[in-house]
Design a protein around this motif. Structure first.
Motif, short mmCIF file in Angstrom:
data_model
loop_
_atom_site.label_atom_id
_atom_site.label_comp_id
_atom_site.label_asym_id
_atom_site.label_seq_id
_atom_site.Cartn_x
_atom_site.Cartn_y
_atom_site.Cartn_z
N GLU A 119 -0.60 -1.19 -0.12
CA GLU A 119 -0.27 -0.24 0.94
C GLU A 119 0.75 -0.81 1.91
OE1 GLU A 119 -3.77 -2.65 2.38
OE2 GLU A 119 -3.11 -1.73 0.51
N LYS A 120 0.99 -2.13 1.87
CA LYS A 120 1.97 -2.75 2.76
C LYS A 120 3.31 -3.00 2.06
CE LYS A 120 -1.09 -2.78 5.94
NZ LYS A 120 -0.99 -1.76 7.00
N MET A 126 7.08 5.64 -3.72
CA MET A 126 5.80 6.29 -3.97
C MET A 126 5.77 6.83 -5.40
SD MET A 126 4.19 5.89 -1.13
CE MET A 126 2.81 7.03 -1.22
N TYR A 127 4.59 6.77 -6.01
CA TYR A 127 4.46 7.21 -7.40
C TYR A 127 4.42 8.73 -7.54
CZ TYR A 127 2.93 2.35 -7.76
OH TYR A 127 2.87 0.98 -7.67
N GLY A 128 4.01 9.41 -6.48
CA GLY A 128 3.85 10.85 -6.59
C GLY A 128 2.68 11.25 -7.46
N ARG A 234 -6.68 1.75 -8.70
CA ARG A 234 -6.85 1.53 -7.26
C ARG A 234 -5.53 1.08 -6.62
NH1 ARG A 234 -12.20 1.95 -6.36
NH2 ARG A 234 -13.69 1.01 -7.82
N ILE A 235 -4.78 0.25 -7.32
CA ILE A 235 -3.49 -0.22 -6.80
C ILE A 235 -2.51 0.95 -6.70
CG2 ILE A 235 -1.48 -1.65 -7.36
CD1 ILE A 235 -3.49 -3.67 -8.60
N ARG A 354 5.21 5.15 12.08
CA ARG A 354 4.21 4.10 12.26
C ARG A 354 3.94 3.36 10.96
NH1 ARG A 354 -2.14 5.21 13.73
NH2 ARG A 354 -2.92 3.27 12.85
N LYS A 355 4.00 4.07 9.85
CA LYS A 355 3.76 3.46 8.54
C LYS A 355 5.05 2.93 7.91
CE LYS A 355 -0.69 3.97 8.19
NZ LYS A 355 -1.56 2.78 8.16
#
Length: 996
Positions: A119-120, A126-128, A234-235, A354-355
């Motif tokens: 997540e960092k 992004m995989y979508g 999960r990844i 923020r992200k």
């Protein structure tokens, strides 16, 4: 970027190998220029399965072991050793992995960190892919019929599985593991390295078509076993939850890694610049820099007391001021501007969320950017002396026609519209600035907020409804918070933020310098209040064009009527606008249609409605209605507060509509005298409760315990009287002393009995009576026999000493019994554990007892140096709330903290043929409630808050007989309660959905 030595690749996207090679070479050269001194690994990366076998699985196991009771956690670890502290174990697991990486692979840990904290990782697109899409891909790869049991379970992963062995509802990766484990290609671990997995994920991020994605998942399925695939999913979903945060990994890798990530949000930079723990960051590298996204300061969560929040900001005698700002419903955004003569206008901009998502392409990179939604309007927003600057603020959506803020979900639409047409009069992005962090080559985060605000006001000029400095109000007492909170609640705002003007800016921290307040309905004021609507206020936005909130009043009493008041006269009391559904508004409109009148300021209807403020007419409504033509509403609120804005002199804090009272008329609704009597009663009860908190706790423990506490001793004769100050602290209590005490004072059984008698207690020589308190501190035969039976608690005599000591210390306070704590227990039954552990906090600190210096030292010594929770549902809820604008509407906590039991026949699907529709609806209602945060009970037991009823209500009589034995009665509701609450996105009152 993957390790260059991991060159094994399978073409799954149909991309030309030569083109791919050229892109990789170009990218490698670019990175070499940017990071000339980056570390190089001497060997291939570790196998992917080592990542979960030596890191993820052990961390998960440690997380499970750290979630038990506090006392147990301190004493026992995975191996039962006394030093098995969960924090130390977590530290050791990560240190072993990092040490092995340095030794067997090299100093470049970036390939591993991309998978450990995905997540960092901002570099990979992004995989979508969401859960359902991955489920469809796996069904296609494994050639499963989507209508089969496993196919259904994959696509409906939030629902309970169709088979009894399927127990992974809500855990998509776990559900995939269950399905794949039935038909694996590989049983043993696969041969893919961490570098190869990174290459594969890069291709997956670039693959936009389903065919290319299917080829990649085929490779995953053939080269990994079920465990590896579960962790890879999960990844991909960035849902690791391994019981350690990125700060833990960063701090173990390098002491400055977390600081660098806070100012850069760049995982690659952290790994490639800080690979040698001996080499530390320079001071300049620890501060924010231009055009480098940083991790912003965050607001602390609300406490229950406004006064406590103000105290935590550490006001000083000569400077007690704190600031109150409105909490904006937008997206946190940082703006960077730097001088750049290469672009028109001479200034280059950068925008990050923020992200750390880059929004420059939307909001603009310069004053002359023709595709800009914002910057082309900012040419006059900065003082001539500003060369470069970094601002922190909130990007909101503004409607120029309404001159009002619009909910955040429309921000992207507004920005795109402004990109297309700069003269558009529709909704548009509006940047509200509340902090200045960098100015003309200097970071000013270490300056106080007050100084930063002065600099901000000199450097930035408002551009009307494009970029403006966010306003604040100075306050000096907690009493000033509530009126502003009432105001923002009435205006449908999110809440408030309190800020300490004496504080510096702290990157990536939540602390007491910034605290957010959102109204919560934590407790009702006495009974629900039935009041008459006497006025109405027009709404805005989606409620525009009609009355969206109402003024309610209290009826005058006989005494005022005898003095000449009209019997239909009402005093203004409060305004309410929350809790109404569309159906409620329609019902009120239907009942009162044609009966409303415009409020005339010059000729107010004073004979019927009296407002506060005399001729000023405080809180005057837009329209009014005769009480005899109006309706009675039932409301609930957090509390009652004094005010000069309503004629009653009191008003309700945060009132919320509960239901319409069609069974009541205006003349039997709540009167002024009724309210005063109710208020006096509530205040009296609250005062009694305040002075009897500990006593109440003691009685509650004894009343709810199935088996009472017992205390152990021998049969020694009392010879020595107790010498000390006689206080009847134990009056009304009966004790059975089984042994003497060893710690903290060594006393015989006789001495303990003397103490009890001199302090008002009663002694017996057996534990036959259930209310008897058994005392013991030695494992004698008699005590061991009692423990073996396991039916009675045994309290150490130290509890007596603590009670006496506390009473003698606090001579001016009422005599109160202390609750029993875990440290007081020689033996505890299962039924009593929860109650006893609730007397202390998570570290063992007593809520009611004055602890000693030595005890405090022991508590501090037992605390981890840095206690981290892998996952907290309440924290996750708050995080979701902070990002609701990014994720869309999130009613996912609507039924949080509820424990629901459903009609067992319908919920299990064992419905009769005539009940199939009801069976489907109640299952759907259960799934909806579960999705929105509720827990579902498998049996009817104590603690259940709600029972769902379907069409068949024949079992209600039996149900009510069963629950009548419960200490807290659950609410019985039909499934429409869940359905309509979910539809209206608010928790509706249960009484409206009670079975007939």
């Amino acid at each position: 970027m993957a390790d260059p030595q991991d060159s094994e690749m399978v073409d799954a996207g149909g991309v030309d190998d030569d083109l791919r090679s050229q892109v990789d070479i170009f990218r490698e050269e670019e990175l070499n220029l940017k990071y000339p001194n980056r570390p190089r690994n001497h060997s291939k990366t570790l196998p992917f399965h080592d990542l979960y076998l030596t890191l993820f699985n052990p961390l998960n196991e440690n997380k499970k072991n750290s979630t038990g009771p506090v006392v147990a956690r301190r004493k026992l670890g995975p191996h039962g050793g006394p030093s098995s502290n969960p924090h130390e174990i977590r530290q050791s697991i990560i240190e072993r992995f990092i040490s092995r990486w340095r030794k067997e692979v090299g100093d470049d840990i970036y390939p591993a960190f991309r998978l450990i904290i995905p997540e960092k990782d901002r570099e990979r697109a992004m995989y979508g892919l969401k859960e359902k899409t991955i489920g469809k891909l796996l069904i296609r790869v494994m050639k499963i019929n989507k209508d089969s049991e496993d196919g259904y379970n994959l696509l409906n992963w939030k629902q309970p599985g169709q088979s009894a062995i399927c127990r992974t509802a809500g855990d998509f990766a776990g559900r995939c593991h269950e399905v794949i484990a039935k038909r694996p290609i590989r049983i043993e671990v696969g041969d893919m390295t961490i570098g190869e997995v990174n290459d594969l994920l890069d291709r997956l991020a670039a693959a936009q078509k389903e065919d290319a994605q299917t080829l990649i998942f085929t490779e995953i399925y053939t080269r990994m076993n079920a465990d590896e695939i579960m962790w890879l999913i999960r990844i991909i979903l960035r849902q690791m939850k391994v019981g350690a945060t990125e700060k833990t990994f960063f701090n173990i890798w390098h002491p400055d890694a977390d600081s660098l990530f806070n100012v850069s949000s760049n995982l690659r930079r952290v790994c490639w610049e800080l690979y040698d723990p001996v080499i530390r960051l320079d001071g300049d590298d620890r501060t924010i820099t231009l055009m480098q996204c940083f991790q912003p300061q965050l607001a602390q969560f609300q406490m229950h007391s406004f006064q406590k929040m103000v105290d935590r900001m550490k006001p000083v005698e000569d400077d007690p001021v704190f600031w109150i700002e409105e909490k904006l419903d937008g997206e946190r955004m940082q703006l960077h501007m730097i001088g750049d003569d290469s672009i028109p206008g001479g200034k280059r901009f950068g925008f990050w969320s923020r992200k750390a998502k880059d929004y420059t392409s939307i909001y603009g990179n310069g004053f002359m950017d023709s595709n800009s939604a914002l910057t082309r309007h900012l040419q006059h927003a900065f003082d001539d002396g500003v060369e470069n600057i970094v601002l922190d603020g909130e990007m909101i959506t503004w409607d120029p026609e309404q001159d009002a803020m619009v909910p955040f979900g429309t921000l992207k639409t507004a920005a795109i519209e402004q990109q297309k047409n700069e003269f558009s009069k529709g909704i548009r992005p509006f940047y509200k600035v509340f902090d200045l962090l960098y100015l003309n080559g200097q970071a000013i985060t270490n300056y106080t907020l007050r100084d930063r605000r002065r600099a901000l006001q000199q450097a930035v000029k408002d551009v009307h409804r494009r970029l403006e400095i966010h306003t604040y109000k100075e306050a000096r007492s907690a009493a000033e918070i509530e009126p502003l909170l009432r105001q923002v609640v009435a205006e449908a705002s999110e809440g408030l933020v309190l800020k300490n003007p004496r504080s510096p800016y702290r990157l990536n921290e939540r602390n007491d310098d910034w605290m957010k307040i959102k109204p919560e309905y934590m407790a009702e004021f006495g009974e629900n209040l039935d009041c008459v609507i006497i006025g109405g206020y027009y709404g805005s936005g989606k409620r525009g064009g009609g009355l969206s909130s109402y003024m309610c009043g209290l009826r005058v009493d006989e005494n005022q009527i005898r003095q000449g008041a009209d019997p239909m006269k009402f005093y203004s009391f409060f305004k309410v606008g929350g809790g109404f559904t569309a159906v409620d508004y329609a019902a009120i409109r239907h009942t009162t249609d044609g009966k409303w009148k415009k409020w005339d300021i010059k000729h107010p209807p004073s004979e019927y409605i009296e407002l506060a403020g005399g001729h000023l007419q405080y809180e005057r409504p837009d329209e009014w209605i005769l009480p005899s033509d109006s309706v009675v509403v039932e409301v609930k609120a957090a509390s009652v507060a004094a005010t000069d804005q309503f004629k009653m002199g009191f008003t309700l804090r945060f009132p919320r509509f509960k239901k319409l009272r069609n069974d009541r008329q205006w003349d039997n609704a709540l009167s002024i005298l009724d309210f005063i009597n109710l208020k006096d009663q509530v205040e009296k009860e609250a005062k009694e409760k305040q002075f009897k908190v500990e006593d109440h706790r003691k009685k509650r423990l004894r009343a709810t315990r199935k088996r009472p506490i017992t205390v152990a001793g021998n049969e020694a004769v009392l010879d020595t009287p107790y010498v000390g100050r006689a206080i009847n602290v134990f009056e009304g209590l009966t004790f059975y002393v089984m042994t003497g005490s060893q710690k903290p004072e060594k006393k015989s059984k006789a001495e303990i009995e003397s103490m009890i008698k001199s302090h008002g207690g009663k002694l017996v020589q057996n534990n036959l009576r259930p209310e008897t308190i058994c005392l013991g501190d030695q494992r004698t035969v008699h005590v061991a026999s009692s423990i073996k039976r396991g039916t009675r608690d045994i309290v150490r005599p130290s509890w007596l000493f603590d009670n006496i000591k506390q009473t003698e210390t606090d001579e001016d306070k009422p005599t109160l019994i202390l609750p029993v704590e875990p440290r007081h227990m020689f033996f505890t039954t299962e039924d009593s554990k929860w109650h006893i552990e609730s007397a202390v906090d998570e570290y063992g600190d007593s809520f009611a007892r004055n602890i000693t210096v030595n005890e405090m030292r022991e508590i501090f010594d037992s605390m981890p140096t840095k206690y981290e929770h892998g996952f907290s549902a309440s924290d996750f809820r708050i995080e979701l709330g902070d990002h609701a604008h990014e994720l869309g509407e999130l009613p996912g906590w609507l039924f949080e903290d509820l424990l629901i039991y459903a009609d067992p026949q319908l919920a299990s699907g064992a419905a009769r043929s005539t009940q199939k529709d009801s069976s489907f609806r109640i299952n759907q209602a259960c799934n909806t409630a579960r999705f929105a945060g509720a827990r579902m009970a498998s049996d009817l037991r104590e603690g259940i808050t709600h029972v769902l009823i379907g069409a068949d209500q024949s079992w209600i009589k039996t149900l009510r007989q069963t629950i009548s034995r419960f200490k807290r009665l659950p609410r019985i509701v039909t499934i429409e309660w869940v359905e309509q609450s979910w539809q209206e996105k608010t928790l509706l009152d249960e009484e409206r959905f009670a079975p007939t």
